[in-house]
Design a protein around this motif. Structure first.
Motif, mmCIF file in Angstrom:
data_model
loop_
_atom_site.group_PDB
_atom_site.id
_atom_site.type_symbol
_atom_site.label_atom_id
_atom_site.label_comp_id
_atom_site.label_asym_id
_atom_site.label_seq_id
_atom_site.Cartn_x
_atom_site.Cartn_y
_atom_site.Cartn_z
ATOM 1 N N ILE A 237 3.656 8.772 29.217
ATOM 2 C CA ILE A 237 4.700 8.879 28.420
ATOM 3 C C ILE A 237 5.182 9.150 27.482
ATOM 4 C CG2 ILE A 237 6.657 6.484 28.638
ATOM 5 C CD1 ILE A 237 4.536 4.822 30.283
ATOM 6 N N GLU A 238 6.378 10.880 27.548
ATOM 7 C CA GLU A 238 6.851 10.814 25.933
ATOM 8 C C GLU A 238 7.537 9.604 25.455
ATOM 9 O OE1 GLU A 238 9.130 14.233 26.634
ATOM 10 O OE2 GLU A 238 7.535 15.085 27.806
ATOM 11 N N ALA A 239 6.750 9.769 23.636
ATOM 12 C CA ALA A 239 7.009 9.107 22.545
ATOM 13 C C ALA A 239 9.163 8.771 22.717
ATOM 14 C CB ALA A 239 6.298 9.255 21.387
ATOM 15 N N ARG A 240 8.854 9.432 22.653
ATOM 16 C CA ARG A 240 11.271 9.760 22.511
ATOM 17 C C ARG A 240 11.881 9.174 23.478
ATOM 18 N NH1 ARG A 240 13.628 13.804 25.926
ATOM 19 N NH2 ARG A 240 12.292 15.010 27.210
ATOM 20 N N LEU A 241 11.070 8.963 24.438
ATOM 21 C CA LEU A 241 11.217 8.002 25.895
ATOM 22 C C LEU A 241 11.375 6.481 25.627
ATOM 23 C CD1 LEU A 241 10.634 10.328 29.265
ATOM 24 C CD2 LEU A 241 12.704 10.800 27.440
ATOM 25 N N LEU A 273 8.038 7.970 14.228
ATOM 26 C CA LEU A 273 6.627 8.641 14.545
ATOM 27 C C LEU A 273 7.837 10.099 15.343
ATOM 28 C CD1 LEU A 273 4.951 7.872 18.032
ATOM 29 C CD2 LEU A 273 6.828 9.149 18.273
ATOM 30 N N MET A 274 9.008 10.124 15.415
ATOM 31 C CA MET A 274 9.881 10.613 15.742
ATOM 32 C C MET A 274 9.982 12.036 14.598
ATOM 33 S SD MET A 274 11.106 10.784 19.001
ATOM 34 C CE MET A 274 12.759 11.096 19.027
ATOM 35 N N ASP A 275 10.338 10.821 13.702
ATOM 36 C CA ASP A 275 10.703 12.092 12.305
ATOM 37 C C ASP A 275 9.445 13.269 11.975
ATOM 38 O OD1 ASP A 275 13.229 10.669 12.385
ATOM 39 O OD2 ASP A 275 12.527 9.381 10.465
ATOM 40 N N ALA A 276 7.730 12.318 12.464
ATOM 41 C CA ALA A 276 7.186 12.864 12.024
ATOM 42 C C ALA A 276 7.470 14.595 13.545
ATOM 43 C CB ALA A 276 5.547 12.599 12.361
ATOM 44 N N GLY A 277 7.761 14.546 14.201
ATOM 45 C CA GLY A 277 7.801 15.294 15.408
ATOM 46 C C GLY A 277 7.088 15.127 16.493
ATOM 47 N N TRP A 278 6.369 13.601 16.953
ATOM 48 C CA TRP A 278 5.678 13.825 18.395
ATOM 49 C C TRP A 278 6.618 13.129 18.937
ATOM 50 C CZ3 TRP A 278 2.853 10.704 13.287
ATOM 51 C CH2 TRP A 278 1.960 11.681 13.101
ATOM 52 N N GLY A 279 7.663 13.387 18.935
ATOM 53 C CA GLY A 279 8.517 12.773 20.056
ATOM 54 C C GLY A 279 8.226 12.862 21.407
ATOM 55 N N TYR A 280 7.396 14.177 21.312
ATOM 56 C CA TYR A 280 7.256 14.949 23.086
ATOM 57 C C TYR A 280 5.507 14.428 23.218
ATOM 58 C CZ TYR A 280 10.870 17.399 23.947
ATOM 59 O OH TYR A 280 12.178 17.702 23.171
ATOM 60 N N ASP A 281 4.945 14.201 22.160
ATOM 61 C CA ASP A 281 3.708 13.378 22.451
ATOM 62 C C ASP A 281 3.755 11.871 23.498
ATOM 63 O OD1 ASP A 281 2.685 15.943 21.499
ATOM 64 O OD2 ASP A 281 2.249 14.740 19.362
ATOM 65 N N LEU A 287 -0.690 4.909 16.678
ATOM 66 C CA LEU A 287 -1.890 4.929 15.689
ATOM 67 C C LEU A 287 -1.670 6.322 14.456
ATOM 68 C CD1 LEU A 287 -4.562 4.252 15.179
ATOM 69 C CD2 LEU A 287 -5.088 5.338 16.820
ATOM 70 N N LYS A 288 -1.036 7.215 15.114
ATOM 71 C CA LYS A 288 -1.276 7.916 13.945
ATOM 72 C C LYS A 288 -0.119 7.341 12.892
ATOM 73 C CE LYS A 288 -0.522 11.823 16.735
ATOM 74 N NZ LYS A 288 -0.071 13.105 16.827
ATOM 75 N N VAL A 289 0.883 7.212 13.164
ATOM 76 C CA VAL A 289 1.934 6.322 12.738
ATOM 77 C C VAL A 289 1.323 5.689 11.717
ATOM 78 C CG1 VAL A 289 4.167 5.205 12.067
ATOM 79 C CG2 VAL A 289 4.326 6.868 14.090
#
Length: 292
Positions: A237-241, A273-281, A287-289
């Motif tokens: 599930i993409e994080a951006r959603l 998370l979104m600011d880090a560019g991981w929205g499509y992950d 966890l990475k945040v």
């Protein structure tokens, strides 16, 4: 069999259309990008779905108009606010079924506008992601009049496993946002648990195995724990959603003056998370945040 207009040919919409075609319905489909008909949705066109140039063209003569797009504005645009929108051609007695996750109040406003043209409306957001859409096992929450919901169930049963009529128009969206609150706060809890384990030098796999069998066990731990332990952040599930939905419910909570501290905290983590560019992950990237 019914004639169905389907608007929104994304990763969720395409499998739904496939199930409706298999059930024998006539599908009139619309995508904002015309190249979709020759690329991602070519198999649907080959199977008999009719590509259309606008929402109005797709809705012309349809018994049901299904939307599966991103935002409240997107739903309004294709149904009534945009050029060549559904409302221009929808026949009296047609029913709109919206699978998007949008604002409950916006849902009521859109439904009222469609009702002015004698077009009914059922909000029917879904849970389960692309996997469940592909398998035809979506969980669906419906908001609408009893008679409309009864008709809608005969359509959506082709790709939904669990269908619950929550209440009036807008209440399906309320239930979906409740789902997102519980779900994403749970994911944050999993991330914090494994971050704490790592900081203390513990074996993450063994920690996961231990806590998943106890009272901390949950579907989200079973899903997200192995992804975090294995550092597999490829999107299920993409994080951006999740972020889109979470920001939506955060705004609604603020408007209602509700004190929801866990919601506020996780919303800030999703912003990072979104600011880090991981929205499509995957949303397991929370966890990475924490690590960052």
């Amino acid at each position: 069999m019914s004639t169905i207009a389907f608007i929104g040919l994304g990763n969720m919409g395409r499998p739904m259309i496939g199930y409706l075609l298999k059930a024998g319905h006539q599908l009139r489909i619309y995508a904002r990008r015309p190249e979709v008909y020759q690329n991602e949705a070519k198999h649907l066109v080959d199977a008999g779905a009719i590509p259309c140039a606008s929402p109005a063209e797709a809705a012309d003569g349809a018994d049901f108009i299904i939307t599966n797009v991103m935002s409240t504005q997107d739903v309004a645009e294709v149904l009534h606010a945009g050029k060549n929108s559904v409302i221009a051609t929808a026949k009296p007695g047609a029913i709109c079924i919206d699978h998007s996750t949008i604002d409950p109040q916006g849902t009521k406003e859109i439904a009222a506008i469609m009702a002015g043209k004698n077009v009914s409306y059922v909000d029917a957001p879904v849970s389960g992601g692309v996997k469940a859409a592909t398998e035809g096992t979506l969980v669906m929450m419906l908001g609408g009049a009893d008679a409309d919901v009864a008709k809608v169930k005969e359509i959506v049963k082709n790709y939904a496993k669990t269908i619950t009529h929550i209440g009036a128009v807008g209440h399906g969206q309320v239930a979906k946002l409740c789902n997102q609150i519980a779900q994403v706060i749970n994911i944050q809890g999993v991330a914090e648990s494994l971050r704490f384990a790592a900081s203390n030098g513990a074996d993450l796999q063994k920690v996961f195995e231990a806590i998943s069998g106890g009272m901390a066990g949950s579907r989200m731990l079973d899903l997200m724990g192995p992804k975090m332990v294995g550092r597999d952040f490829k999107a299920g599930i993409e994080a951006r959603l999740h972020a889109k939905d979470f920001f939506l419910v955060k705004d609604a909570a603020q408007a209602a003056n509700l004190d929801m501290p866990a919601l506020q905290t996780v919303a800030r983590q999703l912003e990072k998370l979104m600011d880090a560019g991981w929205g499509y992950d995957d949303t397991s990237s929370l966890l990475k945040v924490l690590e960052a």
